[in-house]
Enzyme design. Structure first.
Site, PDB file in Angstrom:
ATOM      1  N   ASP A 228       0.893  -1.162   0.000  1.00 20.86           N
ATOM      2  CA  ASP A 228       0.000   0.000   0.000  1.00 20.86           C
ATOM      3  C   ASP A 228       0.925   1.204   0.000  1.00 20.86           C
ATOM      4  OD1 ASP A 228      -1.520   2.192   0.713  1.00 20.86           O
ATOM      5  OD2 ASP A 228      -2.696   1.132   2.233  1.00 20.86           O
TER       6      ASP A 228
ATOM      7  N   ASP B 253      -6.670  -0.330  -1.822  1.00 22.10           N
ATOM      8  CA  ASP B 253      -5.544   0.612  -1.922  1.00 22.10           C
ATOM      9  C   ASP B 253      -4.189  -0.088  -2.011  1.00 22.10           C
ATOM     10  OD1 ASP B 253      -5.430  -0.388   0.611  1.00 22.10           O
ATOM     11  OD2 ASP B 253      -5.499   1.528   1.649  1.00 22.10           O
TER      12      ASP B 253
ATOM     13  N   TYR C 225      -3.525   9.483   0.015  1.00 18.82           N
ATOM     14  CA  TYR C 225      -3.560   9.240   1.442  1.00 18.82           C
ATOM     15  C   TYR C 225      -2.557   8.155   1.863  1.00 18.82           C
ATOM     16  CZ  TYR C 225      -5.036   9.520   6.105  1.00 18.82           C
ATOM     17  OH  TYR C 225      -5.006   9.725   7.443  1.00 18.82           O
TER      18      TYR C 225
ATOM     19  N   GLN D 299       2.999   4.331   2.719  1.00 20.87           N
ATOM     20  CA  GLN D 299       2.685   3.829   4.067  1.00 20.87           C
ATOM     21  C   GLN D 299       3.332   2.481   4.409  1.00 20.87           C
ATOM     22  OE1 GLN D 299      -1.630   3.521   4.840  1.00 20.87           O
ATOM     23  NE2 GLN D 299      -1.535   1.322   4.779  1.00 20.87           N
TER      24      GLN D 299
ATOM     25  N   TYR E  36       0.938   0.395  14.523  1.00 22.44           N
ATOM     26  CA  TYR E  36      -0.001   0.190  13.427  1.00 22.44           C
ATOM     27  C   TYR E  36       0.379   1.022  12.210  1.00 22.44           C
ATOM     28  CZ  TYR E  36      -4.159  -0.374  10.697  1.00 22.44           C
ATOM     29  OH  TYR E  36      -5.025  -0.671   9.677  1.00 22.44           O
TER      30      TYR E  36
ATOM     31  N   LYS F  19      -3.202  -2.652   7.590  1.00 22.30           N
ATOM     32  CA  LYS F  19      -3.359  -4.108   7.662  1.00 22.30           C
ATOM     33  C   LYS F  19      -2.469  -4.774   6.619  1.00 22.30           C
ATOM     34  CE  LYS F  19      -5.901  -6.133  10.755  1.00 22.30           C
ATOM     35  NZ  LYS F  19      -4.971  -6.348  11.849  1.00 22.30           N
TER      36      LYS F  19
ATOM     37  N   GLN G 116      -5.621 -27.776 -10.862  1.00 21.38           N
ATOM     38  CA  GLN G 116      -5.874 -28.906 -11.787  1.00 21.38           C
ATOM     39  C   GLN G 116      -4.788 -29.989 -11.655  1.00 21.38           C
ATOM     40  OE1 GLN G 116      -9.298 -26.979 -12.981  1.00 21.38           O
ATOM     41  NE2 GLN G 116      -8.751 -29.025 -13.634  1.00 21.38           N
TER      42      GLN G 116
ATOM     43  N   ARG H  60     -10.034   0.532  10.672  1.00 17.55           N
ATOM     44  CA  ARG H  60      -8.861   0.729  11.531  1.00 17.55           C
ATOM     45  C   ARG H  60      -8.188  -0.584  11.917  1.00 17.55           C
ATOM     46  NH1 ARG H  60      -8.830   6.174  12.937  1.00 17.55           N
ATOM     47  NH2 ARG H  60     -10.716   7.159  12.207  1.00 17.55           N
TER      48      ARG H  60
HETATM   49  C1  F6R Z   1      -7.837  -0.344   7.677  1.00 16.47           C
HETATM   50  C2  F6R Z   1      -7.607   0.969   7.074  1.00 16.47           C
HETATM   51  C3  F6R Z   1      -8.529   2.088   7.396  1.00 16.47           C
HETATM   52  C4  F6R Z   1      -7.841   3.119   8.286  1.00 16.47           C
HETATM   53  C5  F6R Z   1      -8.799   4.272   8.655  1.00 16.47           C
HETATM   54  C6  F6R Z   1      -8.116   5.347   9.493  1.00 16.47           C
HETATM   55  O1  F6R Z   1      -6.884  -1.267   7.256  1.00 16.47           O
HETATM   56  O2  F6R Z   1      -6.670   1.148   6.338  1.00 16.47           O
HETATM   57  O3  F6R Z   1      -9.716   1.632   7.969  1.00 16.47           O
HETATM   58  O4  F6R Z   1      -7.345   2.502   9.439  1.00 16.47           O
HETATM   59  O5  F6R Z   1      -9.295   4.874   7.492  1.00 16.47           O
HETATM   60  O6  F6R Z   1      -6.994   5.745   8.811  1.00 16.47           O
HETATM   61  P1  F6R Z   1      -5.961   6.842   9.352  1.00 16.47           P
HETATM   62  O7  F6R Z   1      -5.559   6.408  10.749  1.00 16.47           O
HETATM   63  O8  F6R Z   1      -4.849   6.748   8.362  1.00 16.47           O
HETATM   64  O9  F6R Z   1      -6.684   8.150   9.344  1.00 16.47           O
HETATM   65 MG    MG Z   2      -4.152   2.017   3.189  1.00 21.01          MG
HETATM   66 MG    MG Z   3      -4.974  -1.899   1.939  1.00 16.75          MG
END
Ligand code: F6R
Ligand code: MG
Ligand code: MG
Length: 363
Positions: free
Chosen positions: A11, A52, A90, A94, A227, A230, A240, A264
């Site tokens: 991502d 993403d 965004y 990451q 964190y 994910k 096959q 999250r």
């Molecule tokens: C889950 C994920 C989203 C973010 C959420 C908050 O894997 O990627 O649910 O955790 O959108 O994102 P931030 O903390 O980056 O604002």
């Molecule tokens: Mg992401």
């Molecule tokens: Mg993702």
């Protein structure tokens, strides 16, 4: 000639938020892959995405964990990150946890699944890619594909599968691996793989040692110590002949199993099988979803993909996922929708505890 199929994903910036991917990122990745193919490093490639996450699907002859292939992937992700920064997408970059490449992208953020193949007369492979979930999401589907006769008829009625398979299971917290023979040891194995947050199926082999499946088991939060998103794992399955038929490989996904991830990275939700066009997790940043790209390999060329879940027979699974998702959503901040305290990727517990210090009285 041993062929290697590498699927390396990351991502490197979401559009909009964490829901999808900007086309310029995919174009940039394709340019990089195209140059690597022209230079002879790759036999072939396919670039795709789920939610993403971008996946680099590559064929070559250099084997698993090859430095040149991993460096190519790293450089491609860096180039995409530059585009993501320019567009202020965004979470640009990451999943790239360090600044310097150290020979192998494992442990640096990206997810990796690789498989070594003696290409057969005809070689169908299925590549599963999931978003908003964790590496252990493949445990139940792999168990069903390779161990469950109610899923895979061939285990009972096909001579070349009747002997069963061998599973490689990783303890991603204890950093150990263990092999299980199936069906002989399924009860022992289920003790572990039934706990997918810690024990992940890394690979499946025939009893002769031929690779049947390979998954990414990297846990991003364990690598980073915090964190960062994910794992959004990938899985390669050969099909096959001595392996389950295409329909037997897809069948586990007709049931939307509940996995961890979603909003999250801190909630349980159903894993919804979707077509390429429907892989933009938006409701409550989800629910978690999986796509499947089917290819035939021809001397390493990736003939495909076919969008395997673009089939109305998976509509009931999607409907069920929506019903189950709705039931879970109604639990709001309560378990079992929200993950147990020690498995949540986000928590305010330490701050709240500090604030309430002194107010807790002995019972
Ligand atoms: C889950 C994920 C989203 C973010 C959420 C908050 O894997 O990627 O649910 O955790 O959108 O994102 P931030 O903390 O980056 O604002
Ligand atoms: Mg992401
Ligand atoms: Mg993702």
């Amino acid at each position: 000639m041993k062929l290697t199929l590498s699927v390396i994903k990351a991502d490197i910036g979401g559009y909009v938020g964490h829901s999808s991917m900007h086309p310029e990122l995919l174009e940039t990745a394709r340019e990089h892959m195209g140059r690597a193919k022209a230079s002879g490093l790759l036999i072939d490639y396919h670039v795709t995405r789920v939610g993403d996450d971008v996946q680099l699907i590559m064929t070559h002859t250099l084997g698993e964990e090859d430095e040149k292939i991993h460096k190519l992937s790293w450089d491609t992700f860096l180039a995409c990150t530059e585009v993501a920064k320019k567009l202020k997408l965004y979470g640009a970059g990451q999943d790239l946890l360090t600044d310097t490449f150290s020979g192998n992208v494992k442990g640096m953020g990206p997810g990796v699944a690789e498989i070594l193949i003696d290409e057969r007369k005809s070689e169908p492979v299925l590549i599963f890619m999931a978003d908003k979930t964790a590496a252990g999401a493949w445990n139940m589907p792999l168990y069903k594909m390779f161990c469950d006769p109610f899923n895979t008829a061939g285990l009972v009625i096909a001579e070349n599968m009747h002997d069963g398979f061998k599973f490689e299971v990783h303890d991603v917290i204890g950093h150990k691996k263990v092999f299980f023979n199936t069906p002989e040891e399924i009860y022992d194995m289920l003790v572990f793989i039934g706990a997918p947050a810690r024990y992940c199926v890394k690979g499946v082999y025939t009893k002769d040692g031929d690779m049947a499946a390979s998954s990414s088991t990297q846990r991003l939060s364990l690598m980073a110590g915090r964190y960062v998103g994910k794992d959004d794992p990938v899985l390669i399955v050969r099909s096959q002949g001595t392996f389950p038929a295409v329909g037997e490989v897809l069948e586990p996904f007709a049931f939307p199993a509940i996995v961890e991830g979603w909003m999250r990275g801190s909630h349980h939700g159903p894993l919804m099988p979707v077509s390429f066009a429907q892989c933009n997790p938006s409701r409550f940043d989800g629910p978690p979803r999986v796509i499947c790209a089917g290819f035939q390999l021809a001397d390493g060329k990736l003939v495909g993909p076919v969008d395997m879940f673009d089939d109305p027979s998976f509509d009931p699974a999607r409907q069920q996922a929506n019903v189950v998702g709705e039931v879970l959503r109604r639990h709001g901040p309560f378990e079992p929708h929200r993950l147990p305290l020690d498995e949540m990727e986000y928590t305010t517990m330490p701050q709240v505890m500090r604030k309430l210090e002194g107010r807790f009285q002995d019972l």
